[in-house]
Motif scaffolding. Sequence first.
Motif, PDB file in Angstrom:
ATOM      1  N   LYS A 141      36.489  33.221  38.748  1.00 12.90           N
ATOM      2  CA  LYS A 141      36.949  32.476  39.928  1.00 12.90           C
ATOM      3  C   LYS A 141      35.782  31.964  40.769  1.00 12.90           C
ATOM      4  O   LYS A 141      35.944  31.651  41.932  1.00 12.90           O
ATOM      5  CB  LYS A 141      37.849  33.365  40.790  1.00 12.90           C
ATOM      6  CG  LYS A 141      39.162  33.775  40.150  1.00 12.90           C
ATOM      7  CD  LYS A 141      40.284  32.758  40.303  1.00 12.90           C
ATOM      8  CE  LYS A 141      40.459  32.231  41.678  1.00 12.90           C
ATOM      9  NZ  LYS A 141      41.763  32.479  42.261  1.00 12.90           N
ATOM     10  N   ASP A 167      42.198  38.175  49.583  1.00 15.76           N
ATOM     11  CA  ASP A 167      41.438  37.406  48.599  1.00 15.76           C
ATOM     12  C   ASP A 167      40.779  36.203  49.287  1.00 15.76           C
ATOM     13  O   ASP A 167      41.192  35.780  50.373  1.00 15.76           O
ATOM     14  CB  ASP A 167      42.400  36.914  47.505  1.00 15.76           C
ATOM     15  CG  ASP A 167      41.676  36.334  46.289  1.00 15.76           C
ATOM     16  OD1 ASP A 167      40.505  36.678  46.064  1.00 15.76           O
ATOM     17  OD2 ASP A 167      42.307  35.530  45.560  1.00 15.76           O
ATOM     18  N   ASN A 168      39.745  35.690  48.651  1.00 16.13           N
ATOM     19  CA  ASN A 168      39.145  34.391  49.018  1.00 16.13           C
ATOM     20  C   ASN A 168      38.481  34.367  50.390  1.00 16.13           C
ATOM     21  O   ASN A 168      38.590  33.377  51.128  1.00 16.13           O
ATOM     22  CB  ASN A 168      40.211  33.276  48.954  1.00 16.13           C
ATOM     23  CG  ASN A 168      40.988  33.298  47.654  1.00 16.13           C
ATOM     24  OD1 ASN A 168      42.193  33.570  47.661  1.00 16.13           O
ATOM     25  ND2 ASN A 168      40.302  33.052  46.571  1.00 16.13           N
ATOM     26  N   ASP A 172      47.087  36.840  50.053  1.00 17.73           N
ATOM     27  CA  ASP A 172      46.546  35.818  49.141  1.00 17.73           C
ATOM     28  C   ASP A 172      47.422  34.559  49.190  1.00 17.73           C
ATOM     29  O   ASP A 172      47.924  34.108  48.168  1.00 17.73           O
ATOM     30  CB  ASP A 172      46.490  36.395  47.712  1.00 17.73           C
ATOM     31  CG  ASP A 172      45.688  35.521  46.763  1.00 17.73           C
ATOM     32  OD1 ASP A 172      44.912  34.668  47.230  1.00 17.73           O
ATOM     33  OD2 ASP A 172      45.840  35.705  45.544  1.00 17.73           O
ATOM     34  N   LYS A 190      45.399  30.103  53.547  1.00 18.77           N
ATOM     35  CA  LYS A 190      44.230  30.691  54.215  1.00 18.77           C
ATOM     36  C   LYS A 190      44.192  30.390  55.709  1.00 18.77           C
ATOM     37  O   LYS A 190      43.663  31.190  56.491  1.00 18.77           O
ATOM     38  CB  LYS A 190      42.933  30.212  53.550  1.00 18.77           C
ATOM     39  CG  LYS A 190      42.908  30.336  52.033  1.00 18.77           C
ATOM     40  CD  LYS A 190      43.323  31.700  51.522  1.00 18.77           C
ATOM     41  CE  LYS A 190      43.534  31.693  50.015  1.00 18.77           C
ATOM     42  NZ  LYS A 190      44.269  32.881  49.537  1.00 18.77           N
ATOM     43  N   HIS A 249      45.249  29.256  41.042  1.00 16.08           N
ATOM     44  CA  HIS A 249      44.725  30.129  42.090  1.00 16.08           C
ATOM     45  C   HIS A 249      45.002  31.611  41.855  1.00 16.08           C
ATOM     46  O   HIS A 249      44.772  32.431  42.748  1.00 16.08           O
ATOM     47  CB  HIS A 249      45.285  29.720  43.461  1.00 16.08           C
ATOM     48  CG  HIS A 249      44.755  28.401  43.931  1.00 16.08           C
ATOM     49  ND1 HIS A 249      45.334  27.708  44.961  1.00 16.08           N
ATOM     50  CD2 HIS A 249      43.729  27.654  43.496  1.00 16.08           C
ATOM     51  CE1 HIS A 249      44.658  26.572  45.150  1.00 16.08           C
ATOM     52  NE2 HIS A 249      43.696  26.526  44.269  1.00 16.08           N
TER      53      HIS A 249
HETATM   54 MG    MG Z   1      43.454  33.907  46.040  1.00 13.99          MG
END
Ligand code: MG
Length: 185
Positions: free
Chosen positions: A174, A129-130, A103, A106, A4
């Motif tokens: 990613k 992130d994400n 990060d 989540k 990740h």
């Molecule tokens: Mg991430």
Amino acid sequence: MPPHNISATQGKFLQIIAQMINTKAILEIGTLGAYSTIVLGRALQENGQIVSLEMNSEWVKVAQKNIAIAKLSNKVDIREGLALKSMVDLSKEGRTFDLIFIDANKDQNPDYLLAALQLSRKGTVIVADNVIREGAIIDETNSDQRIQGIRRFNDLVAQHPQLTATTLQTVGAKGYDGFTLALVK
Ligand code: MG
Ligand code: DHB
């Protein structure tokens, strides 16, 4: 260890942000193997420091080794434990940060954001992130708690009076994902 870590090009993006705002104090939530910790550590100004939060003790050991190899041990403070608890500790210490990179888990993103605001000043940059997840975040009925956490995070960022923000969608090593970039007003 899950794969990740951010990609090399994403790392360069974060480094340039850190350098543009002359960071001396960075907070990272989620160390994993310290890939982004090292990337950001290298972008610090003279006498700068990055504090990185990680709850998995095995990952902390790997991260410490990688940070030592990168010769950054004197600039990195890894705090093992629950990030939200460490962030309360940092608040009590009176710490504020120039850049905060979210990060980690989540499903906890909204809580990380509120805690990050307690560690911010006018001009602090918060990056997460994400926030796109192959577009999955568009689906309000998605039952994945990580997706719901990011959805709540994005809503909170969008309506927060202290933040001005945008989301940058990325495609690369990613997959299809993205960063939220928020500035504390
Ligand atoms: Mg991430
Ligand atoms: C996941 C977490 C990350 O931080 C990431 O960059 C990619 C995937 C995950 O939990 O699935």
